[in-house]
Write an enzyme that holds these catalytic residues in place. Structure first.
Site, PDB file in Angstrom:
ATOM      1  N   ASP A  51       6.275  -4.193   1.457  1.00  0.00           N
ATOM      2  CA  ASP A  51       7.030  -3.373   0.530  1.00  0.00           C
ATOM      3  C   ASP A  51       7.609  -2.058   1.137  1.00  0.00           C
ATOM      4  OD1 ASP A  51       6.537  -5.231  -1.628  1.00  0.00           O
ATOM      5  OD2 ASP A  51       4.360  -4.375  -1.767  1.00  0.00           O
ATOM      6  N   TYR A 109      -3.448  -7.614   8.474  1.00  0.00           N
ATOM      7  CA  TYR A 109      -3.030  -6.389   8.069  1.00  0.00           C
ATOM      8  C   TYR A 109      -4.077  -5.558   8.337  1.00  0.00           C
ATOM      9  CZ  TYR A 109       1.064  -8.026   5.223  1.00  0.00           C
ATOM     10  OH  TYR A 109       2.339  -8.439   4.853  1.00  0.00           O
TER      11      TYR A 109
END
Length: 249
Positions: A51, A109
């Site tokens: 994003d 992540y």
């Protein structure tokens, strides 16, 4: 012929990885650089989407090209051409059927939280100056591993066939005044990591108990989970592929 490109980027200036109609993306910038250097229009397909504002210390993408080039020479030219916030690590040929997104076996992540005011990581870690109970947050991580359906952490109105994800590892560590959340899974839903971290922060602050995760996950409702933390603390750090993807010599 199909090639993989490995890169990293500071996502602050970009509206995510994916091409946008009216905003700059990492994909757009990289495609322009490749097209200019290789003197033909190049389209690339990323291993996933990040994003707006999210960083990547390792990202892969594939592109098709019929022609000759030296990989080291292309890497050098790309890094000379690209701005300082995108760096190419390698380019290598893979088997023609290999897809950067669908052949990835896992993704990892990190989410970084700064527990004290630090002017040097202000743009790269979420600032939380209230004390967090890391032990409770790690208990919650173990509960995550018991489930597969994570619709409660997904952005609403997302067009996906399944909300199932196989989370392989999830844990919090502390390094000085920085907390780091590490999570590895076969795939992730949109906004999933940021929603998990927001929920974990609520647990760390004592606003909910780790056991509350059972009900949140069972509800399959985004409104039951915690807030979504800001993008600037999130990093895609590793994508794993089978060793067999490379073209055999």
């Amino acid at each position: 012929m199909r090639f993989f490109i490995e890169l990293s980027y500071n996502g602050k200036a970009y509206h995510g990885w994916q091409n946008q109609p009216n905003a700059i993306s990492v994909q757009e910038v990289l495609e322009k650089a490749l097209s200019t250097i290789l003197k033909t229009k190049i389209a690339i397909v990323g291993a996933g989407r990040t994003d707006s504002g999210v960083h990547a210390s390792q990202m892969f993408a594939h592109f098709d090209f019929q022609g000759d080039f030296e990989s080291k020479d292309l890497v050098y030219k790309l890094n000379s051409f690209l701005s300082k916030d995108i760096a190419v690590t390698s380019v290598f040929e893979v088997k023609p059927e290999i897809h950067a997104r669908f052949y990835a076996s896992s993704r990892t992540y990190h989410y970084k939280i700064s527990t004290s005011k630090n002017v040097f990581d202000y743009d790269f870690a979420y600032q939380v100056h209230l004390p967090l109970n890391i032990e409770a947050m790690n208990v919650a991580c173990k509960i995550l591993l018991q489930y597969k359906n994570f619709q409660c952490f997904s952005k609403v109105n997302t067009d996906v066939k399944t909300y199932n994800c196989d989370i392989k590892t999830a844990f919090w560590t502390q390094n000085g005044n920085q907390l780091i959340f590490t999570i590895t899974a076969d795939r992730f839903l949109r906004n999933m990591v940021r929603a998990i971290v927001g929920t974990m922060i609520n647990i760390g602050l004592g606003k909910m108990n780790p056991e509350d995760l059972h009900g949140i996950i069972a509800s399959k409702s985004r409104s039951e989970a915690g807030f979504s933390v800001p993008a600037h603390g999130l990093y895609l750090v590793e994508i794993v592929y089978p060793e067999t993807i490379r073209l055999e010599c």
